[in-house]
Scaffold this active site. Structure first.
Site, PDB file in Angstrom:
ATOM      1  N   CYS A   1      47.903  84.705  62.292  1.00  0.00           N
ATOM      2  CA  CYS A   1      46.899  84.359  61.295  1.00  0.00           C
ATOM      3  C   CYS A   1      46.721  85.543  60.351  1.00  0.00           C
ATOM      4  O   CYS A   1      47.403  86.553  60.471  1.00  0.00           O
ATOM      5  CB  CYS A   1      45.572  84.011  61.968  1.00  0.00           C
ATOM      6  SG  CYS A   1      45.642  82.590  63.075  1.00  0.00           S
TER       7      CYS A   1
ATOM      8  N   ARG B   1      44.768  80.373  58.916  1.00  0.00           N
ATOM      9  CA  ARG B   1      45.023  80.092  60.327  1.00  0.00           C
ATOM     10  C   ARG B   1      46.364  79.425  60.573  1.00  0.00           C
ATOM     11  O   ARG B   1      46.739  78.468  59.893  1.00  0.00           O
ATOM     12  CB  ARG B   1      43.909  79.190  60.874  1.00  0.00           C
ATOM     13  CG  ARG B   1      43.994  78.942  62.380  1.00  0.00           C
ATOM     14  CD  ARG B   1      42.939  77.959  62.829  1.00  0.00           C
ATOM     15  NE  ARG B   1      42.997  77.755  64.274  1.00  0.00           N
ATOM     16  CZ  ARG B   1      42.512  76.696  64.900  1.00  0.00           C
ATOM     17  NH1 ARG B   1      41.919  75.739  64.202  1.00  0.00           N
ATOM     18  NH2 ARG B   1      42.610  76.581  66.212  1.00  0.00           N
ATOM     19  N   LEU B   2      47.068  79.955  61.566  1.00  0.00           N
ATOM     20  CA  LEU B   2      48.207  79.284  62.173  1.00  0.00           C
ATOM     21  C   LEU B   2      47.692  78.724  63.490  1.00  0.00           C
ATOM     22  O   LEU B   2      47.310  79.475  64.383  1.00  0.00           O
ATOM     23  CB  LEU B   2      49.357  80.260  62.425  1.00  0.00           C
ATOM     24  CG  LEU B   2      50.573  79.684  63.154  1.00  0.00           C
ATOM     25  CD1 LEU B   2      51.330  78.721  62.246  1.00  0.00           C
ATOM     26  CD2 LEU B   2      51.499  80.786  63.645  1.00  0.00           C
TER      27      LEU B   2
ATOM     28  N   VAL C   1      46.176  77.382  69.524  1.00  0.00           N
ATOM     29  CA  VAL C   1      45.327  76.878  70.603  1.00  0.00           C
ATOM     30  C   VAL C   1      44.069  76.256  69.999  1.00  0.00           C
ATOM     31  O   VAL C   1      43.517  76.783  69.032  1.00  0.00           O
ATOM     32  CB  VAL C   1      44.937  78.015  71.576  1.00  0.00           C
ATOM     33  CG1 VAL C   1      43.943  77.525  72.615  1.00  0.00           C
ATOM     34  CG2 VAL C   1      46.183  78.582  72.266  1.00  0.00           C
TER      35      VAL C   1
ATOM     36  N   ASN D   1      42.772  87.711  64.008  1.00  0.00           N
ATOM     37  CA  ASN D   1      44.210  87.468  64.080  1.00  0.00           C
ATOM     38  C   ASN D   1      44.699  88.029  65.401  1.00  0.00           C
ATOM     39  O   ASN D   1      44.568  89.226  65.649  1.00  0.00           O
ATOM     40  CB  ASN D   1      44.923  88.167  62.911  1.00  0.00           C
ATOM     41  CG  ASN D   1      46.436  88.210  63.102  1.00  0.00           C
ATOM     42  OD1 ASN D   1      47.029  87.281  63.647  1.00  0.00           O
ATOM     43  ND2 ASN D   1      47.059  89.287  62.644  1.00  0.00           N
ATOM     44  N   GLY D   2      45.244  87.164  66.274  1.00  0.00           N
ATOM     45  CA  GLY D   2      45.741  87.684  67.533  1.00  0.00           C
ATOM     46  C   GLY D   2      45.692  86.677  68.655  1.00  0.00           C
ATOM     47  O   GLY D   2      45.560  85.471  68.449  1.00  0.00           O
TER      48      GLY D   2
ATOM     49  N   ASP E   1      40.246  81.225  72.201  1.00  0.00           N
ATOM     50  CA  ASP E   1      39.983  82.626  72.510  1.00  0.00           C
ATOM     51  C   ASP E   1      39.118  83.280  71.440  1.00  0.00           C
ATOM     52  O   ASP E   1      38.500  84.315  71.678  1.00  0.00           O
ATOM     53  CB  ASP E   1      41.288  83.402  72.706  1.00  0.00           C
ATOM     54  CG  ASP E   1      42.193  83.384  71.483  1.00  0.00           C
ATOM     55  OD1 ASP E   1      41.967  82.564  70.574  1.00  0.00           O
ATOM     56  OD2 ASP E   1      43.151  84.181  71.441  1.00  0.00           O
TER      57      ASP E   1
ATOM     58  N   SER F   1      59.666  87.369  71.658  1.00  0.00           N
ATOM     59  CA  SER F   1      60.872  88.164  71.440  1.00  0.00           C
ATOM     60  C   SER F   1      60.635  89.600  71.871  1.00  0.00           C
ATOM     61  O   SER F   1      59.503  89.996  72.155  1.00  0.00           O
ATOM     62  CB  SER F   1      61.284  88.129  69.961  1.00  0.00           C
ATOM     63  OG  SER F   1      60.535  89.077  69.216  1.00  0.00           O
ATOM     64  N   GLY F   2      61.689  90.385  71.890  1.00  0.00           N
ATOM     65  CA  GLY F   2      61.584  91.817  72.174  1.00  0.00           C
ATOM     66  C   GLY F   2      61.670  92.646  70.914  1.00  0.00           C
ATOM     67  O   GLY F   2      61.905  93.853  70.986  1.00  0.00           O
TER      68      GLY F   2
END
Length: 397
Positions: free
Chosen positions: A2, A50-51, A54, A77-78, A102, A376-377
């Site tokens: 976000c 917002r993306l 949840v 954002n997080g 959250d 991902s890493g």
């Protein structure tokens, strides 16, 4: 992912500046394509893109909560990985929740613990909470600096956002390049010093720091610092401990109401993440989708050396078979990579690693066509760099 934006001044009425926070928030559309929201008041303007990951209905922002007659507003954002643990603790303390997001848990944790909330939450985050009754705004960034948060102070105005371009959309902020900024871009990798926004008077909240801003006070405070302690575990205990921490971190990031996939290059980081994720998916009767990048005619022109012995595709295929994933390749060519350089720099706000950035940009663009969340890493090296910088700052190295 976000995006957040803010424009705060406790000595001036900002109520007629709505168009400015709208312009700032519009720079974050690609971070948050699903929803937008604003909070407009006399002293604080907040914006959010917002993306949805949840709670599509209950997680909209800015989110407002009133407790004991006091009004609190959050833009965030997080992702919190211990949401349910914190929710349970707050429920036992007498708080109520109207959503399962959250975001509400984070806002309530601030209401309960104030600035000490950062020592209770586990996750990656950049957020701002405005205490309208107390006329105070609180901004915080996660311990490893995964989520970005930039700010500047201009004539009693605190201006902040998830990206540098967000600040530049405010007419009070000018894009002035300094000698120090150029040095960072050309001499550090390219990279930025912790806390630097490269441009004059633009700063990034360093990892593990928070800001408190009121009419009479500005405080930047480090709430966590890496420390060296004696290692008392034997080899077997160390291996089990690392295994637990790593698998727990991966599992906590698989919770979403939208499609989840992983990057799979065949390297160590992506292979571990994909293997754990695939195992969890199988427990629920699902098959993990994995993605790797390749290049047109790479099999014809690839040459091994002491650094890269085989193409990624060889090991990605071995891992695909081992974990039983639905694997997808995204193929790029040189013309695509060249044409994406501008967009890659624009997305990053500063020059990056050229072909690597455009390659990753096109890869993510392809993955996003059918997925919303991907593990991902890719940030592993950056996290290690941030930790090393923290050690240097405290004289450990």
């Amino acid at each position: 992912m976000c995006g957040i934006a803010g424009f705060v001044n406790f000595k001036k009425n900002l109520i007629d500046k709505k168009s400015i926070i709208e312009d700032m928030t519009n720079t974050l559309i690609k971070r948050g394509p699903n929803e937008k929201g604003y909070y407009i008041s006399k002293n604080a303007l907040l914006g959010h893109r917002r993306l949805i990951v949840v709670d599509p209905k209950g997680g909209s922002q800015p989110m407002i909560k009133i407790h004991n007659g006091k009004k609190y507003i959050i833009v965030y954002n997080g992702e919190l990985y211990n949401t349910e643990d914190i929710r349970k603790e707050l429920l036992e303390a007498g708080y109520e929740f109207s959503s399962y997001s959250d975001t509400e848990v984070l806002l309530t944790s601030y209401i309960h613990w104030k600035e000490d909330c950062v020592n209770h939450i586990n996750g990656i985050f950049a957020f701002a909470i405005y205490s309208e009754t107390d006329k105070k705004i609180f901004l915080a960034r996660d311990p490893l600096g995964v989520k970005p948060l930039f700010y500047t102070i201009k004539n009693n105005n605190l201006i902040f956002g998830s990206e540098i371009k967000t600040l530049l959309a405010n007419p009070l902020v000018e894009p002035i390049l300094t000698k120090e900024g150029l040095t960072e871009i050309f001499a550090l990798g390219p990279a930025r010093n912790l806390g630097s926004g490269v441009l004059k008077d633009i700063h990034e909240i360093p990892p593990a720091n928070f800001i408190e801003f009121t009419e009479h006070k500005f405080k930047l405070h480090e709430y966590w610092r890496l420390s060296c302690k004696p290692h008392t575990e034997n080899a077997s205990e160390t291996a089990e401990h690392i295994k637990f921490l790593l698998t727990d971190a991966i599992k906590r990031q698989l919770y979403a109401d939208v499609p989840v996939c992983t990057f799979l290059s065949g390297g160590l980081d992506s292979s571990i993440i994909s293997a754990v994720a695939a195992s969890e998916f199988k427990k629920h009767g699902k098959t993990l989708n994995t993605y790797s990048i390749d290049y047109k005619d790479n099999n014809l022109y690839f040459k091994n050396d002491n650094f890269v012995i085989t193409p990624d595709s060889v090991w990605a295929e071995k891992m695909r078979k081992f974990i039983g994933s639905n694997h997808h390749k995204i193929i790029n060519n040189n013309l695509d990579l060249a044409s994406a350089l501008y967009d890659a720099v624009k997305a990053n706000d500063i020059p990056g690693m050229a072909d690597i950035d455009s390659s990753l940009f096109l890869f993510c663009k392809g993955v996003a066509e059918k997925n919303v969340v991907s593990l991902s890493g890719e940030r592993a090296i950056q996290m290690i760099t941030n930790l090393v910088k923290q050690f240097i700052n405290i004289g450990e190295l």
